[in-house]
Design a protein around this motif. Sequence first.
Motif, PDB file in Angstrom:
ATOM      1  N   VAL A 301       1.044  -0.836   0.335  1.00 12.78           N
ATOM      2  CA  VAL A 301       0.246  -0.380  -0.110  1.00 12.78           C
ATOM      3  C   VAL A 301       1.233   1.035   0.156  1.00 12.78           C
ATOM      4  O   VAL A 301       1.255   1.504   0.933  1.00 12.78           O
ATOM      5  CB  VAL A 301      -1.133  -0.063   1.531  1.00 12.78           C
ATOM      6  CG1 VAL A 301      -1.862   1.241   1.294  1.00 12.78           C
ATOM      7  CG2 VAL A 301      -1.843  -1.317   1.128  1.00 12.78           C
ATOM      8  N   GLU A 302       1.093   1.846  -1.036  1.00 14.65           N
ATOM      9  CA  GLU A 302       1.276   3.080  -1.268  1.00 14.65           C
ATOM     10  C   GLU A 302       0.849   4.488  -1.018  1.00 14.65           C
ATOM     11  O   GLU A 302      -0.615   4.823  -2.065  1.00 14.65           O
ATOM     12  CB  GLU A 302       2.125   3.407  -2.633  1.00 14.65           C
ATOM     13  CG  GLU A 302       3.323   4.676  -2.720  1.00 14.65           C
ATOM     14  CD  GLU A 302       3.529   4.281  -3.788  1.00 14.65           C
ATOM     15  OE1 GLU A 302       4.766   3.684  -4.487  1.00 14.65           O
ATOM     16  OE2 GLU A 302       3.643   5.419  -5.112  1.00 14.65           O
ATOM     17  N   LEU A 303       0.721   5.474  -0.371  1.00 18.58           N
ATOM     18  CA  LEU A 303       0.306   6.711  -0.299  1.00 18.58           C
ATOM     19  C   LEU A 303       1.017   7.957  -0.117  1.00 18.58           C
ATOM     20  O   LEU A 303       2.120   7.734   1.047  1.00 18.58           O
ATOM     21  CB  LEU A 303      -0.345   6.460   1.410  1.00 18.58           C
ATOM     22  CG  LEU A 303      -1.156   8.048   1.815  1.00 18.58           C
ATOM     23  CD1 LEU A 303      -2.318   8.414   1.093  1.00 18.58           C
ATOM     24  CD2 LEU A 303      -1.583   7.988   3.283  1.00 18.58           C
ATOM     25  N   ALA A 304       1.118   9.068  -1.015  1.00 18.17           N
ATOM     26  CA  ALA A 304       1.770   9.839  -0.740  1.00 18.17           C
ATOM     27  C   ALA A 304       3.235   9.738  -1.017  1.00 18.17           C
ATOM     28  O   ALA A 304       4.230  10.265  -0.381  1.00 18.17           O
ATOM     29  CB  ALA A 304       1.574  10.481   0.304  1.00 18.17           C
ATOM     30  N   GLY A 305       3.388   8.515  -2.250  1.00 15.88           N
ATOM     31  CA  GLY A 305       4.793   8.112  -2.414  1.00 15.88           C
ATOM     32  C   GLY A 305       5.637   7.374  -1.735  1.00 15.88           C
ATOM     33  O   GLY A 305       6.600   6.726  -2.030  1.00 15.88           O
ATOM     34  N   GLU A 306       5.353   6.587  -0.498  1.00 16.01           N
ATOM     35  CA  GLU A 306       5.475   6.032  -0.133  1.00 16.01           C
ATOM     36  C   GLU A 306       4.797   4.502   1.051  1.00 16.01           C
ATOM     37  O   GLU A 306       3.652   4.869   0.894  1.00 16.01           O
ATOM     38  CB  GLU A 306       5.669   6.641   1.542  1.00 16.01           C
ATOM     39  CG  GLU A 306       6.518   5.947   3.269  1.00 16.01           C
ATOM     40  CD  GLU A 306       6.281   7.232   4.173  1.00 16.01           C
ATOM     41  OE1 GLU A 306       6.584   8.137   3.839  1.00 16.01           O
ATOM     42  OE2 GLU A 306       7.029   6.503   5.185  1.00 16.01           O
ATOM     43  N   VAL A 307       5.670   3.372   1.161  1.00 15.66           N
ATOM     44  CA  VAL A 307       4.979   2.487   1.325  1.00 15.66           C
ATOM     45  C   VAL A 307       4.573   2.376   3.041  1.00 15.66           C
ATOM     46  O   VAL A 307       5.380   2.473   3.718  1.00 15.66           O
ATOM     47  CB  VAL A 307       5.778   1.225   0.953  1.00 15.66           C
ATOM     48  CG1 VAL A 307       5.139  -0.726   1.272  1.00 15.66           C
ATOM     49  CG2 VAL A 307       5.881   1.324  -0.876  1.00 15.66           C
ATOM     50  N   VAL A 308       3.472   1.688   3.275  1.00  8.77           N
ATOM     51  CA  VAL A 308       2.619   2.753   4.586  1.00  8.77           C
ATOM     52  C   VAL A 308       2.408   1.281   5.015  1.00  8.77           C
ATOM     53  O   VAL A 308       2.369   1.164   6.334  1.00  8.77           O
ATOM     54  CB  VAL A 308       1.979   2.957   4.739  1.00  8.77           C
ATOM     55  CG1 VAL A 308       2.186   4.926   4.500  1.00  8.77           C
ATOM     56  CG2 VAL A 308       0.776   2.720   4.127  1.00  8.77           C
ATOM     57  N   SER A 309       1.752  -0.196   4.215  1.00 11.50           N
ATOM     58  CA  SER A 309       1.882  -1.701   4.787  1.00 11.50           C
ATOM     59  C   SER A 309       2.011  -1.989   3.887  1.00 11.50           C
ATOM     60  O   SER A 309       1.872  -1.899   2.265  1.00 11.50           O
ATOM     61  CB  SER A 309       0.273  -1.444   4.586  1.00 11.50           C
ATOM     62  OG  SER A 309      -0.366  -2.593   5.016  1.00 11.50           O
TER      63      SER A 309
END
Length: 410
Positions: A301-309
């Motif tokens: 899961v990528e949010l705002a360019g960062e993998v968060v999960s």
Amino acid sequence: MSTRSSTGTSTSTTSWVAGATGSAHDVDNLPYAAATWPGSATPRLVTRIGDHAVDLAAAGAGTRWADLLAAPGLDPLLAAGPEAWAGVRGWLTDLLTDEQAARDVVLLPVDDLVLHLPFTVGDFVDFYASEHHATNVGRIFRPDGDALLPNWRHLPVGYHGRSGSVVVSGTPVRRPCGQRKAPDEPLPSYGPSARLDIEAELGFVVGRGVPLGERVPTSGFADHVFGVVGVNDWSARDVQAWEYVPLGPHLGKSFATTVAGWVTPLAALEPARVPLPGQDPAVLPYLTESADWGLDVEIEVELAGEVVSRPPYRLMYWSPAQMLAHLTVNGASLRPGDLFASGTVSGPERDQRGSLLELSWGGREPFTAGGRERTFLEDGDEVVLRYSAPGAFGRIALGEVRGTILPALP
Ligand code: CA
């Protein structure tokens, strides 16, 4: 490389397409999409090999599957059933590994494609099959009660969603407005959702249908399910929390559900099949599995360019074969293009949670993404779900699921 056994007559497993061998889109993958490209007027069926796509209407002309492959999407192939699915896949494998075919096949750069919804979505049902997700949500929404309700370990809980708002990856998602009421507010109000969320899921695309009054046993799963797609079941938590009692999710979910543009055939996931983590108590006989249909699919899961999960699908409590058996046990019919999804995929660790609701624990414990503290989605946020699994010749990539949040309508 070694001789291929079941998928075709080719004696080579090495594709003549440059860059395909050993990639995440080798001949063990071969997903399908409906695409247009510069110079093409209407969507055409394509498959992906390496960083290229093959126009199946052109390549398949003159084959016994020409009519199925000349369609603007997957609908006729879905309805044609498992013999046709295996036949087309075997033919494609031969085509892409036979050096003699290289001069006749036109390759399109995959970056030139615009993907469309790959099939006409019939009924859409969304399950709730992750024990970790259901437990987390139970704890967040009902802190004083049991995390799992009494039915949860006895049947795959699900609800009917809205097929008309299923959209293809890349479609912007407008922040929905709706009615919501926080527990400390005396009356509901109307306005843009302030708790807009994602749900990282896996979806199953029904191929061959069954008439009203019949059932699909767990052993019939691969006869009726053509393939899988990544799914983001966008959710307005504030709308959902106020509306869902007593009949379940409605407008908090129905504004948009994004699916991948590429449908991965079930056959490509054969090496990803694993046993379920375990079911206790024992399930009723109609839900007993005759074969392992857990799937070792990993999600990012990528949010705002960062993998968060990184939710692990292999830990799901209920298998898709059990979901399908449950879906039809009352005699409900199945049609080609019906879509059922797993529900949010969450693992036991914080960085394995498949929703922002869980990652931020109901908004009370912000997490970091893109260098800032975050809870729910902000306007302009882009979310990308990526999926991979073991394939026959290494890891394969499933189609990504991408969406950007637009501001609410005034
Ligand atoms: Ca869901």
